[in-house]
Motif scaffolding. Structure first.
Motif, PDB file in Angstrom:
ATOM      1  N   TYR A 287       5.143 -14.444  -7.309  1.00  0.00           N
ATOM      2  CA  TYR A 287       5.439 -13.992  -5.947  1.00  0.00           C
ATOM      3  C   TYR A 287       5.988 -12.575  -5.958  1.00  0.00           C
ATOM      4  O   TYR A 287       5.674 -11.766  -5.090  1.00  0.00           O
ATOM      5  CB  TYR A 287       6.425 -14.936  -5.267  1.00  0.00           C
ATOM      6  N   LYS A 288       6.817 -12.286  -6.951  1.00  0.00           N
ATOM      7  CA  LYS A 288       7.378 -10.936  -7.086  1.00  0.00           C
ATOM      8  C   LYS A 288       6.265  -9.920  -7.347  1.00  0.00           C
ATOM      9  O   LYS A 288       6.289  -8.812  -6.799  1.00  0.00           O
ATOM     10  CB  LYS A 288       8.400 -10.926  -8.219  1.00  0.00           C
ATOM     11  N   ALA A 289       5.286 -10.286  -8.165  1.00  0.00           N
ATOM     12  CA  ALA A 289       4.162  -9.391  -8.441  1.00  0.00           C
ATOM     13  C   ALA A 289       3.361  -9.127  -7.172  1.00  0.00           C
ATOM     14  O   ALA A 289       2.965  -7.990  -6.894  1.00  0.00           O
ATOM     15  CB  ALA A 289       3.260  -9.992  -9.516  1.00  0.00           C
ATOM     16  N   PHE A 290       3.137 -10.162  -6.388  1.00  0.00           N
ATOM     17  CA  PHE A 290       2.406  -9.994  -5.134  1.00  0.00           C
ATOM     18  C   PHE A 290       3.189  -9.110  -4.169  1.00  0.00           C
ATOM     19  O   PHE A 290       2.632  -8.215  -3.538  1.00  0.00           O
ATOM     20  CB  PHE A 290       2.134 -11.368  -4.508  1.00  0.00           C
ATOM     21  N   ASN A 291       4.488  -9.329  -4.075  1.00  0.00           N
ATOM     22  CA  ASN A 291       5.340  -8.521  -3.216  1.00  0.00           C
ATOM     23  C   ASN A 291       5.346  -7.058  -3.673  1.00  0.00           C
ATOM     24  O   ASN A 291       5.309  -6.135  -2.850  1.00  0.00           O
ATOM     25  CB  ASN A 291       6.759  -9.083  -3.216  1.00  0.00           C
ATOM     26  N   THR A 292       5.374  -6.837  -4.972  1.00  0.00           N
ATOM     27  CA  THR A 292       5.342  -5.482  -5.512  1.00  0.00           C
ATOM     28  C   THR A 292       4.030  -4.794  -5.155  1.00  0.00           C
ATOM     29  O   THR A 292       4.016  -3.619  -4.781  1.00  0.00           O
ATOM     30  CB  THR A 292       5.536  -5.528  -7.039  1.00  0.00           C
ATOM     31  N   PHE A 293       2.932  -5.522  -5.252  1.00  0.00           N
ATOM     32  CA  PHE A 293       1.629  -4.957  -4.895  1.00  0.00           C
ATOM     33  C   PHE A 293       1.591  -4.559  -3.421  1.00  0.00           C
ATOM     34  O   PHE A 293       1.119  -3.472  -3.068  1.00  0.00           O
ATOM     35  CB  PHE A 293       0.523  -5.966  -5.217  1.00  0.00           C
ATOM     36  N   ILE A 294       2.093  -5.412  -2.549  1.00  0.00           N
ATOM     37  CA  ILE A 294       2.123  -5.108  -1.113  1.00  0.00           C
ATOM     38  C   ILE A 294       3.024  -3.906  -0.840  1.00  0.00           C
ATOM     39  O   ILE A 294       2.679  -3.026  -0.040  1.00  0.00           O
ATOM     40  CB  ILE A 294       2.573  -6.347  -0.301  1.00  0.00           C
ATOM     41  N   ASP A 295       4.191  -3.844  -1.497  1.00  0.00           N
ATOM     42  CA  ASP A 295       5.077  -2.685  -1.338  1.00  0.00           C
ATOM     43  C   ASP A 295       4.381  -1.394  -1.727  1.00  0.00           C
ATOM     44  O   ASP A 295       4.503  -0.377  -1.043  1.00  0.00           O
ATOM     45  CB  ASP A 295       6.339  -2.852  -2.192  1.00  0.00           C
ATOM     46  N   ASP A 296       3.653  -1.428  -2.840  1.00  0.00           N
ATOM     47  CA  ASP A 296       2.952  -0.222  -3.284  1.00  0.00           C
ATOM     48  C   ASP A 296       1.854   0.173  -2.309  1.00  0.00           C
ATOM     49  O   ASP A 296       1.640   1.360  -2.060  1.00  0.00           O
ATOM     50  CB  ASP A 296       2.355  -0.429  -4.665  1.00  0.00           C
ATOM     51  N   LEU A 297       1.178  -0.810  -1.780  1.00  0.00           N
ATOM     52  CA  LEU A 297       0.124  -0.529  -0.810  1.00  0.00           C
ATOM     53  C   LEU A 297       0.704   0.185   0.415  1.00  0.00           C
ATOM     54  O   LEU A 297       0.196   1.224   0.843  1.00  0.00           O
ATOM     55  CB  LEU A 297      -0.563  -1.835  -0.404  1.00  0.00           C
ATOM     56  N   PHE A 298       1.779  -0.352   0.962  1.00  0.00           N
ATOM     57  CA  PHE A 298       2.403   0.273   2.126  1.00  0.00           C
ATOM     58  C   PHE A 298       3.095   1.582   1.766  1.00  0.00           C
ATOM     59  O   PHE A 298       3.240   2.454   2.620  1.00  0.00           O
ATOM     60  CB  PHE A 298       3.380  -0.689   2.797  1.00  0.00           C
ATOM     61  N   ASP A 299       3.500   1.728   0.526  1.00  0.00           N
ATOM     62  CA  ASP A 299       4.131   2.966   0.092  1.00  0.00           C
ATOM     63  C   ASP A 299       3.164   4.143   0.209  1.00  0.00           C
ATOM     64  O   ASP A 299       3.555   5.259   0.535  1.00  0.00           O
ATOM     65  CB  ASP A 299       4.604   2.815  -1.356  1.00  0.00           C
ATOM     66  N   PHE A 300       1.884   3.889  -0.033  1.00  0.00           N
ATOM     67  CA  PHE A 300       0.897   4.953   0.079  1.00  0.00           C
ATOM     68  C   PHE A 300       0.371   5.125   1.500  1.00  0.00           C
ATOM     69  O   PHE A 300      -0.126   6.190   1.849  1.00  0.00           O
ATOM     70  CB  PHE A 300      -0.275   4.687  -0.867  1.00  0.00           C
ATOM     71  N   ILE A 301       0.477   4.089   2.314  1.00  0.00           N
ATOM     72  CA  ILE A 301      -0.091   4.153   3.665  1.00  0.00           C
ATOM     73  C   ILE A 301       0.929   4.676   4.683  1.00  0.00           C
ATOM     74  O   ILE A 301       0.607   5.523   5.512  1.00  0.00           O
ATOM     75  CB  ILE A 301      -0.597   2.760   4.085  1.00  0.00           C
ATOM     76  N   VAL A 302       2.154   4.187   4.625  1.00  0.00           N
ATOM     77  CA  VAL A 302       3.167   4.482   5.636  1.00  0.00           C
ATOM     78  C   VAL A 302       3.984   5.705   5.214  1.00  0.00           C
ATOM     79  O   VAL A 302       4.354   5.844   4.051  1.00  0.00           O
ATOM     80  CB  VAL A 302       4.093   3.261   5.835  1.00  0.00           C
ATOM     81  N   VAL A 303       4.266   6.566   6.169  1.00  0.00           N
ATOM     82  CA  VAL A 303       5.130   7.716   5.897  1.00  0.00           C
ATOM     83  C   VAL A 303       6.574   7.233   5.859  1.00  0.00           C
ATOM     84  O   VAL A 303       7.043   6.561   6.775  1.00  0.00           O
ATOM     85  CB  VAL A 303       4.949   8.787   7.001  1.00  0.00           C
ATOM     86  N   MET A 304       7.273   7.569   4.769  1.00  0.00           N
ATOM     87  CA  MET A 304       8.655   7.119   4.598  1.00  0.00           C
ATOM     88  C   MET A 304       9.421   8.162   3.789  1.00  0.00           C
ATOM     89  O   MET A 304       8.808   9.004   3.134  1.00  0.00           O
ATOM     90  CB  MET A 304       8.700   5.761   3.912  1.00  0.00           C
ATOM     91  N   PRO A 305      10.745   8.106   3.821  1.00  0.00           N
ATOM     92  CA  PRO A 305      11.540   9.047   3.030  1.00  0.00           C
ATOM     93  C   PRO A 305      11.295   8.873   1.530  1.00  0.00           C
ATOM     94  O   PRO A 305      10.945   7.795   1.059  1.00  0.00           O
ATOM     95  CB  PRO A 305      12.988   8.696   3.377  1.00  0.00           C
TER      96      PRO A 305
END
Length: 121
Positions: free
Chosen positions: A78-96
């Protein structure tokens, strides 16, 4: 367990001076609009740093035991899946930048977990 508390003690001893040093560096070298903005930035960086700290005791326990047989692998999946989703949104969403780095710290810890799984049968 005893190993977890020992890991938290050593990591806290290392991380607390780093957080304080980073706060003082920020106060002296980085311009801020007010004391409020400086304090909020320091608190946010502290939350990110101690979030990283709370992910590391399991790595320390694995190292001390030289085993990963006690790990809940379903939770790690589950942690691996969550990490993958975080990375996906890290590249898509503008964030600090600080939040972007905080997302990548999960990857760093996950890679060390995988290395420990390979290293300790």
């Amino acid at each position: 367990t005893q190993s977890t508390w020992e890991a938290m003690k050593y990591l806290s001893i290392a991380l607390l001076p780093l957080c304080l040093g980073g706060s003082l560096y920020s106060l002296y070298f980085i311009p801020h609009k007010s004391w409020y903005s400086w304090s909020i930035q320091c608190l946010v960086n502290g939350v990110y740093a101690f979030g990283f700290l709370f992910m590391l005791p399991q790595l320390f326990v694995n190292y001390k035991l030289r085993s990963v047989a006690h790990l809940p692998w379903r939770a790690l999946g589950y942690k691996a899946f969550n990490t993958f989703i975080d990375d996906l949104f890290d590249f898509i969403v503008v964030m600090p930048t600080a939040h972007r780095i905080a997302c990548f710290r999960d990857d760093f810890v996950f890679l060390i977990f995988l290395y420990q799984r390979w290293l300790y049968p």
